[in-house]
Write an enzyme that holds these catalytic residues in place. Structure first.
Site, PDB file in Angstrom:
ATOM      1  N   CYS A 249      -3.990   0.319  -5.713  1.00 23.26           N
ATOM      2  CA  CYS A 249      -5.389   0.084  -5.293  1.00 23.26           C
ATOM      3  C   CYS A 249      -5.300  -0.577  -3.921  1.00 23.26           C
ATOM      4  O   CYS A 249      -5.398  -1.802  -3.800  1.00 23.26           O
ATOM      5  CB  CYS A 249      -6.117  -0.798  -6.296  1.00 23.26           C
ATOM      6  SG  CYS A 249      -6.074  -0.171  -8.000  1.00 23.26           S
ATOM      7  N   ALA A 250      -5.143   0.213  -2.879  1.00 27.38           N
ATOM      8  CA  ALA A 250      -4.573  -0.278  -1.623  1.00 27.38           C
ATOM      9  C   ALA A 250      -5.547  -0.985  -0.682  1.00 27.38           C
ATOM     10  O   ALA A 250      -5.160  -1.928   0.003  1.00 27.38           O
ATOM     11  CB  ALA A 250      -3.897   0.861  -0.873  1.00 27.38           C
ATOM     12  N   PRO A 252      -8.086  -3.339   1.280  1.00 25.71           N
ATOM     13  CA  PRO A 252      -8.192  -2.965   2.693  1.00 25.71           C
ATOM     14  C   PRO A 252      -6.855  -2.704   3.395  1.00 25.71           C
ATOM     15  O   PRO A 252      -6.828  -2.319   4.544  1.00 25.71           O
ATOM     16  CB  PRO A 252      -8.882  -4.177   3.318  1.00 25.71           C
ATOM     17  CG  PRO A 252      -8.450  -5.325   2.472  1.00 25.71           C
ATOM     18  CD  PRO A 252      -8.349  -4.783   1.063  1.00 25.71           C
ATOM     19  N   GLY A 253      -5.721  -2.947   2.704  1.00 30.21           N
ATOM     20  CA  GLY A 253      -4.440  -2.535   3.251  1.00 30.21           C
ATOM     21  C   GLY A 253      -3.520  -3.644   3.714  1.00 30.21           C
ATOM     22  O   GLY A 253      -2.404  -3.369   4.169  1.00 30.21           O
ATOM     23  N   GLU A 273      -6.266   4.960  -2.827  1.00 31.47           N
ATOM     24  CA  GLU A 273      -7.584   4.313  -2.781  1.00 31.47           C
ATOM     25  C   GLU A 273      -8.648   5.334  -3.190  1.00 31.47           C
ATOM     26  O   GLU A 273      -8.664   6.465  -2.703  1.00 31.47           O
ATOM     27  CB  GLU A 273      -7.880   3.775  -1.385  1.00 31.47           C
ATOM     28  CG  GLU A 273      -9.255   3.160  -1.236  1.00 31.47           C
ATOM     29  CD  GLU A 273      -9.548   2.070  -2.252  1.00 31.47           C
ATOM     30  OE1 GLU A 273     -10.644   2.108  -2.838  1.00 31.47           O
ATOM     31  OE2 GLU A 273      -8.676   1.187  -2.460  1.00 31.47           O
ATOM     32  N   ASP A 300      -8.083   8.534  -7.569  1.00 33.65           N
ATOM     33  CA  ASP A 300      -8.037   7.500  -8.607  1.00 33.65           C
ATOM     34  C   ASP A 300      -6.594   7.298  -9.068  1.00 33.65           C
ATOM     35  O   ASP A 300      -5.921   8.252  -9.475  1.00 33.65           O
ATOM     36  CB  ASP A 300      -8.930   7.936  -9.773  1.00 33.65           C
ATOM     37  CG  ASP A 300      -9.143   6.817 -10.786  1.00 33.65           C
ATOM     38  OD1 ASP A 300      -8.381   5.834 -10.759  1.00 33.65           O
ATOM     39  OD2 ASP A 300     -10.082   6.931 -11.593  1.00 33.65           O
ATOM     40  N   ASP A 320      -2.862  -4.171  -7.535  1.00 29.88           N
ATOM     41  CA  ASP A 320      -3.821  -5.259  -7.280  1.00 29.88           C
ATOM     42  C   ASP A 320      -5.214  -4.680  -7.555  1.00 29.88           C
ATOM     43  O   ASP A 320      -5.958  -4.372  -6.636  1.00 29.88           O
ATOM     44  CB  ASP A 320      -3.683  -5.736  -5.833  1.00 29.88           C
ATOM     45  CG  ASP A 320      -4.564  -6.939  -5.541  1.00 29.88           C
ATOM     46  OD1 ASP A 320      -4.762  -7.752  -6.461  1.00 29.88           O
ATOM     47  OD2 ASP A 320      -5.081  -7.049  -4.413  1.00 29.88           O
ATOM     48  N   CYS A 382      -6.977 -11.662  -7.756  1.00 28.03           N
ATOM     49  CA  CYS A 382      -7.469 -12.879  -7.101  1.00 28.03           C
ATOM     50  C   CYS A 382      -8.522 -13.505  -8.015  1.00 28.03           C
ATOM     51  O   CYS A 382      -9.611 -13.871  -7.587  1.00 28.03           O
ATOM     52  CB  CYS A 382      -8.035 -12.569  -5.714  1.00 28.03           C
ATOM     53  SG  CYS A 382      -9.262 -11.247  -5.678  1.00 28.03           S
TER      54      CYS A 382
END
Length: 512
Positions: A249-250, A252-253, A273, A300, A320, A382
């Site tokens: 789930c990349a 914003p990179g 993504e 996905d 993530d 997070c």
């Protein structure tokens, strides 16, 4: 998504091409568009907060490409949010927020703040002219509010309505694909006090309040503004140069390009993504970083066929997934939002949203562990909620053990480990010591990191092997790989996914 209005280019003057507007007009024009950009940002965060759904943070919206006047817009948004209850009370007393202006209420809030507390500059625009005509009524309502709450001065009332300010050091990660750490220290040290971080080798620590958004090294991708806990995730995965790595789930990179730097630009990183808008952000991050070994997959993560040759040789996965973001509420400035002041997050850990997120996180982690050649999998959030962290790990442990994975211990010297919820688990009595937590107050961010490592075994010939599921096929050639990128990006195999999760459902207890 409706974008904020952008200022039109100044009219060209053939006789005087370098002529500029006089300073007064320039300031007035800048303030006009800053209020509208601030209103657009305010609408996004307030709507997301009202629905209790994750949305882009105030900083990411302001410092995104849609906003031109970033500093003025950021200040206006923060100040308006600080005093939003007060502004609503004043407008209610004056009865100015009628049906006619209700659709522009965010612009009304921003402009009303500017009228009462902002700079003394000329007001242009319909909303500005409307509120200026009623400035006396607004000031009278503010005075009445002071009297009602028994304050002698407006300043005392403002202090009472302020939310606590949370200060934190400024962390910046050096992009070692473009610049070495010592050179970065010398350059940043010319204007700021700077030190190396004690955990993340390419991270620098600066004093609180230092703004590096416009710094040349940040703009050209030599450094990235990334929190310490966020940077620990890629270091925990520890991919080797030459590996094939998947970022599930990349966007914003930031973690993706950190992986590229740790791999010294060698090997291959597949950044997956789902959302189109976030793919654009991911592309921009990779472009600025100069990472040569990252391929983007628009799709996905759960739909990836683990037997596809493009993914069969993946050796490390960074996962993530979407989460509540409860651990970075300070960084997101969530303390300025109405829900924070009302204390709505008391039961957020057990809310329906948290349960839905945890269900997705379990599926994503189980899918990551099912790749045939994967050796290391990092799961991070997070979030500070047990629902999204230890509970997810505990529920997937039976599957992980059956696939010959065990929990390793990232950053052994780190003092804060997992919550003691693994007691009684037949797979381990001390799994909490393996997972890692950071604290929002002590560490300025609340992150959770778990590292799964596949154990090795020895076959009858004495050769070291890994216990994999299924047969892996050879990787696609560069030519075929380029062809895949031009078309879609990987085939979907929903029947395989259905079969996998039917088997998984028998091992993982469902939520009640």
């Amino acid at each position: 998504m409706v974008r904020p209005p952008r200022p039109p280019p100044p009219p060209k003057d053939k006789k005087h091409p370098k002529r500029r507007m006089n300073s007064k007009k320039a300031v007035e024009r800048s303030a006009y568009f800053a209020r509208r950009e601030a209103a657009w940002v305010l609408r996004q965060v307030l709507q997301g907060d009202a629905r209790r759904r994750a949305t882009a943070s105030i900083k990411s919206l302001v410092y995104g490409p849609s906003v031109r006047n970033k500093k003025a817009t950021f200040a206006l948004v923060c100040q308006t949010l600080k005093y939003l209850p007060l502004m609503k009370d004043v407008l209610t007393r004056t009865k100015l927020l009628t049906c006619k202006w209700k659709k522009q209420e965010e612009l009304i809030f921003v402009t009303a703040y500017d009228v009462l507390f902002g700079r003394d500059i000329a007001m242009t625009g319909d909303v500005e002219k409307f509120l200026m005509r009623h400035k006396d009524a607004l000031q009278a309502a503010l005075a009445q509010l002071c009297s009602t709450q028994k304050f002698k001065h407006v300043e005392d009332l403002l202090l009472k309505n302020q939310n606590p300010v949370i200060s934190k050091p400024r962390y910046v990660r050096v992009n070692t694909l473009k610049m070495d750490v010592e050179s970065a220290i010398q350059e940043i040290g010319k204007t700021n006090k700077v030190a190396k971080d004690d955990m993340v080798p390419d991270m620098l620590v600066l004093p609180s309040g230092v703004d590096l958004h416009d710094h040349p090294l940040v703009k050209n991708g030599s450094m990235f503004l990334q929190g310490k806990a966020s940077s620990m995730v890629a270091v925990a995965l520890c991919p080797k140069p030459g590996w094939k790595v998947l970022d599930g789930c990349a966007a914003p990179g930031n973690k993706t390009i950190h992986l590229a730097a740790l791999m010294k630009g060698k090997g291959n990183i597949i950044a997956c993504e789902l959302h189109e808008e976030r793919v654009k952000v991911l592309q921009d991050t990779i472009r600025r970083s100069g990472a040569p070994n990252v391929d983007i997959v628009h799709g996905d993560f759960l739909d990836i066929d683990t037997r596809d040759p493009l993914f069969a040789k993946v050796r490390a996965i960074l996962l993530d997934p979407s989460c509540s973001g409860s651990g970075i509420s300070a960084e997101r400035l969530d303390h300025l939002l109405p829900s924070f002041s009302k204390g709505h997050d008391v039961d957020a850990a057990t809310s329906q949203r948290a349960k839905k997120l945890a269900a997705f996180q379990r599926k994503a982690l189980a899918h990551a562990l099912s790749f045939p050649e994967v050796e290391r999998v990092v799961y991070s959030t997070c979030s500070i909620y047990q629902t999204e962290n230890e509970d997810v790990i505990k529920s997937v442990l039976p599957l992980a053990t059956s696939l010959n994975f065990e929990l390793a211990t990232p950053f052994p010297r780190w003092p804060r480990r997992g919550l003691p919820v693994f007691e009684g688990c037949k797979y381990s009595q001390s799994q909490a010591e393996h997972v890692l937590r950071t604290d929002p107050r002590e560490d300025m961010e609340g992150f959770f990191i778990a590292l799964f490592v596949r154990k090795k075994s020895i076959n009858s010939s004495g050769k070291m092997i890994r216990r994999n599921i299924g047969e892996s096929s050879s990787c696609s050639t560069p030519k075929n790989h380029r062809k895949r990128k031009r078309v879609m990006m990987y085939p979907f195999c929903r029947m395989l996914r259905m079969w996998s999760y039917q088997a998984l459902a028998r091992q993982i207890p469902t939520e009640r």
